[in-house]
Design a protein around this motif. Structure first.
Motif, short mmCIF file in Angstrom:
data_model
loop_
_atom_site.label_atom_id
_atom_site.label_comp_id
_atom_site.label_asym_id
_atom_site.label_seq_id
_atom_site.Cartn_x
_atom_site.Cartn_y
_atom_site.Cartn_z
N GLN A 258 31.82 51.63 41.50
CA GLN A 258 30.86 51.69 41.31
C GLN A 258 32.02 50.63 40.01
O GLN A 258 30.97 49.39 40.22
N ALA A 259 32.79 50.77 39.24
CA ALA A 259 33.13 50.14 38.15
C ALA A 259 33.52 48.48 38.72
O ALA A 259 33.30 48.20 38.31
N ALA A 260 34.40 49.26 39.63
CA ALA A 260 34.44 47.62 39.97
C ALA A 260 33.51 46.18 40.84
O ALA A 260 33.35 45.23 40.77
N SER A 261 32.18 46.79 41.26
CA SER A 261 30.89 45.76 41.44
C SER A 261 30.31 45.77 40.33
O SER A 261 30.13 44.50 39.96
N ASP A 262 29.94 46.80 39.19
CA ASP A 262 29.97 47.05 38.12
C ASP A 262 30.67 45.62 37.45
O ASP A 262 30.07 44.57 36.25
N TYR A 263 31.68 45.94 37.27
CA TYR A 263 32.11 44.28 35.69
C TYR A 263 31.84 43.07 37.13
O TYR A 263 31.85 41.97 36.06
N LEU A 264 31.83 43.02 38.59
CA LEU A 264 31.79 41.34 39.26
C LEU A 264 30.67 41.16 38.98
O LEU A 264 30.24 39.99 38.36
N ASN A 265 29.47 42.23 38.46
CA ASN A 265 28.32 41.60 38.34
C ASN A 265 27.43 41.44 36.75
O ASN A 265 26.74 40.68 36.33
N GLU A 266 28.40 41.56 36.18
CA GLU A 266 28.49 41.18 34.56
C GLU A 266 29.01 39.70 34.43
O GLU A 266 28.70 38.85 33.31
N GLY A 267 29.18 39.52 35.57
CA GLY A 267 30.34 37.94 35.65
C GLY A 267 31.40 37.43 35.61
O GLY A 267 31.95 38.00 34.33
N VAL A 268 32.34 37.35 35.66
CA VAL A 268 33.67 36.37 36.15
C VAL A 268 33.37 34.87 36.32
O VAL A 268 33.36 34.17 36.30
N ASP A 269 34.31 34.54 35.28
CA ASP A 269 34.31 33.50 34.63
C ASP A 269 35.96 32.68 35.71
O ASP A 269 36.11 31.74 36.25
N LEU A 270 36.49 33.34 35.96
CA LEU A 270 38.19 33.30 37.12
C LEU A 270 38.67 34.49 37.34
O LEU A 270 38.72 34.93 37.02
N LEU A 271 38.82 34.13 39.00
CA LEU A 271 38.38 34.78 39.62
C LEU A 271 40.12 34.81 40.72
O LEU A 271 40.08 33.52 40.63
N ILE A 272 41.10 35.77 39.73
CA ILE A 272 42.42 35.38 40.29
C ILE A 272 43.11 36.43 41.36
O ILE A 272 43.02 37.21 41.85
N VAL A 273 42.66 35.41 42.76
CA VAL A 273 42.96 36.10 44.05
C VAL A 273 44.36 36.49 44.93
O VAL A 273 44.63 35.34 44.87
N ILE A 274 45.00 37.59 44.59
CA ILE A 274 46.71 37.45 45.17
C ILE A 274 46.68 38.13 46.42
O ILE A 274 46.57 40.02 46.99
N GLY A 275 47.00 37.25 47.56
CA GLY A 275 47.33 38.18 49.04
C GLY A 275 46.13 38.92 49.41
O GLY A 275 46.23 39.53 50.21
N THR A 276 45.36 37.86 49.54
CA THR A 276 44.55 38.72 50.36
C THR A 276 43.42 37.31 51.29
O THR A 276 43.23 36.52 50.48
N LYS A 277 43.52 37.83 52.53
CA LYS A 277 42.08 36.22 53.11
C LYS A 277 40.77 36.34 52.56
O LYS A 277 39.71 35.77 52.57
N LEU A 278 40.83 37.51 51.72
CA LEU A 278 38.63 37.05 51.72
C LEU A 278 37.98 38.12 53.30
O LEU A 278 36.89 37.11 53.02
N THR A 279 38.83 38.99 53.89
CA THR A 279 38.02 39.32 54.82
C THR A 279 36.03 40.15 54.62
O THR A 279 36.40 40.13 53.32
N ASP A 280 35.57 40.09 56.19
CA ASP A 280 34.86 40.93 55.72
C ASP A 280 35.09 42.32 55.00
O ASP A 280 33.60 42.93 54.06
N MET A 281 36.21 43.38 55.14
CA MET A 281 36.69 44.41 54.91
C MET A 281 36.68 44.16 53.42
O MET A 281 36.18 45.22 52.17
#
Length: 541
Positions: A258-281
């Motif tokens: 829930q903590a991960a979801s809550d943080y994203l819901n608060e608004g992120v200006d820069l998401l640094i994605v490392i080593g993932t295709k960002l699949t549906d999973m």
């Protein structure tokens, strides 16, 4: 002059390959004889898929070439799934299959692997990075070199050579190859990355399986500390950072907190994605409110970069470890190691059970209690591993591996065995489920025959739980997901020669885990978990 089989084996020995995995057949007998003569251990698996999984675990553990061998026809087709799994993990595995005779190709032959029968070269193409048939002795040096270069540089992954029996016996002039090593280039956009990081108001690191592949554990840790960035992980990125890392919010997606979801819901200006295709999973549960203003996406190749989130994306193509090192200030790294980043973390309660059977969450937490910090845990595909993704604390980076892309049920059994062959002194464990065990659990017999000390922890609820709960949640009922007569997997393990326990209580689980620590050989620990417990997998739909 030496036979191609001998030259191939001598090269594998020079590459420090100690074991190859497979099932013999007439078409590959020359290769097995060369292995015996040159003292390269051939491990007899119980199914070719198991051999491919073991070769993948071997490559994963030793960060070098894994080798799987199957004969022609069905021996080769049985390896296909394990090749697909190795491709999902970017593991350099050499799959070698046979063919009855190149000279007789075009005539009626049993287990023909050419275009006149079951064309293994074509079949392996979608699940490997390179697939070819060696039809003449003089072709072998260049084909072998290209296979090695493809498997071990850049993107990395499995390769396949079909070598007919008569070609394996052909003699050619000996030659020498070394394992290829390609110096990784630094992305030209790293200065732009630094600028974005320095100006970000609310950045977030999103770590995927690629951090494991590049072994960029130190780099992502110090990137977080140096720029004061909280961290979340994908399901496959579990284990890339310690649970007690300052600012770690847990996983997102299936098995997410829930903590991960809550943080994203608060608004992120820069998401640094490392080593993932960002699949549906990975993005299960992701909503429009969570979209960042900007993404920086690190990946080894560009196929899926910028295609999952409809926001401006800066692509950083190449090895994550090399690129991250280019922006870490050595002076700041030392001071960053002493700083603290404090972020609220959710507390996960153990769900109550509606039956007398143990909770899967409790089982996973008991595993953490009794497995040493350095134990490498291979999680199989199913709800059992998603419980671990959410509730199994990581005490040392690089000690938890699971797959959220290809997802072969039962692969972790073979991966754990292969990893133990690669490093017998390393503590290895496997977390699997009843469905996985009935697909590839016979490979435990291989562990028994070689006295491999591996606890195989099986969560048994008599069903294909992830699918069962998903159908019930979304459709109100499930079809074809429950076993009418659930297997007694402790008896199954015992029949294979393993020590075995069937556990109904927390105390029984603890006793079994303590036993497995000192037993010389594999232990099957079957835990009868609550079949009505809801796994953390329903966000996918």
């Amino acid at each position: 002059m030496k036979s191609i089989a001998t030259i191939l084996v001598e090269h594998l020995k020079s590459f420090q390959v100690t074991h190859a995995f497979g099932i013999p057949g007439k078409a590959v007998v020359p290769l097995l004889l060369a292995m015996e003569k040159n003292e390269l251990d051939f491990v007899l698996s119980r199914h070719e898929s198991g051999a491919g999984f073991m070769a993948g675990g071997y490559a994963r553990q030793n960060q070098t070439l894994g080798v799987a061998i199957g004969t022609s026809g069905p021996g080769g087709t049985n390896l296909l799934t394990s090749a697909g799994q190795a491709k999902a993990f970017n593991l350099p595995v050499l799959f070698i299959t046979g063919h009855p005779s190149v000279k007789e190709t075009g005539r009626a032959m049993g287990q023909d692997s050419s275009v006149f029968g079951t064309d293994l070269v074509k079949m392996f193409e979608p699940v490997t990075l390179f697939s070819a048939r060696v039809e003449r002795g003089d072709q072998f040096p260049i084909y072998f070199q290209h296979a090695l270069e493809t498997a071990l540089t850049g993107r990395k992954g499995p390769v396949h050579l079909s070598i007919p029996a008569d070609v394996l016996m052909q003699e050619i002039e000996p030659f020498t190859l070394t394992l290829p090593h390609l110096q990784q280039a630094v992305s030209p956009y790293m200065n732009e990355v630094k600028t974005l990081l320095e100006h970000a108001k609310k950045p977030l690191l999103f770590l995927g399986k690629g951090v494991h592949i590049s072994q960029a554990y130190e780099e992502v840790k110090y990137l977080s500390l140096q720029y004061n960035i909280p961290v979340i992980t994908t399901p496959g990125g579990k284990g890339t950072i310690r649970t007690d890392h300052p600012g770690y919010l847990g996983p997102f997606g299936l098995g997410g907190t829930q903590a991960a979801s809550d943080y994203l819901n608060e608004g992120v200006d820069l998401l640094i994605v490392i080593g993932t295709k960002l699949t549906d999973m990975t993005l299960a549960g992701f909503t429009a409110n969570m979209l960042p203003k900007q993404v920086i996406q690190f990946d080894i190749e560009p196929t899926f970069v910028g295609k999952s989130l409809p926001v401006p994306t800066l692509p950083i193509i190449g090895d994550a470890k090399v690129n991250l090192q280019a922006i870490l200030d050595p002076a700041l790294v030392e001071s960053a190691a002493t700083t603290s980043l404090i972020v609220d973390r959710d507390i996960i309660e153990v769900p109550s059970s509606s039956t007398e059977k143990i909770s899967a969450v409790t089982a996973v937490r008991l595993m953490r209690k009794h497995l040493s910090a350095e134990t490498i845990l291979f999680g199989d595909d199913g709800s059992h591993t998603f419980y671990a993704i959410q509730d199994f604390d990581i005490e040392q980076e690089g000690t938890f591996f699971s797959d959220d892309v290809f997802g072969t049920m039962g692969h972790a059994i073979g991966y754990a065995i292969g990893a133990k062959f690669a490093n017998p002194e390393q503590a290895i464990a496997c977390l699997t489920g009843d469905g996985c065990m009935m697909m590839h659990g016979t490979e435990i017999s291989t562990a028994v025959c070689h006295d491999l000390q591996i606890p195989f922890i099986v969560l048994n609820n008599g069903r294909l739980d992830m699918v069962d709960k998903g159908m019930r949640y979304n459709l109100g009922r499930s079809v074809g997901t429950v076993y009418e007569y659930p297997a007694n997997l402790s008896l199954f393990g015992e029949s294979l020669g393993a020590a075995a326990f069937r556990c109904f209580t927390a105390q029984e689980v603890e006793e079994a885990l303590l036993f497995a620590k000192t037993y010389i050989g594999p232990t099957v620990i079957e835990i009868m978990v609550d079949p009505e417990e809801i796994p953390p997998t329903l966000k996918r739909g």
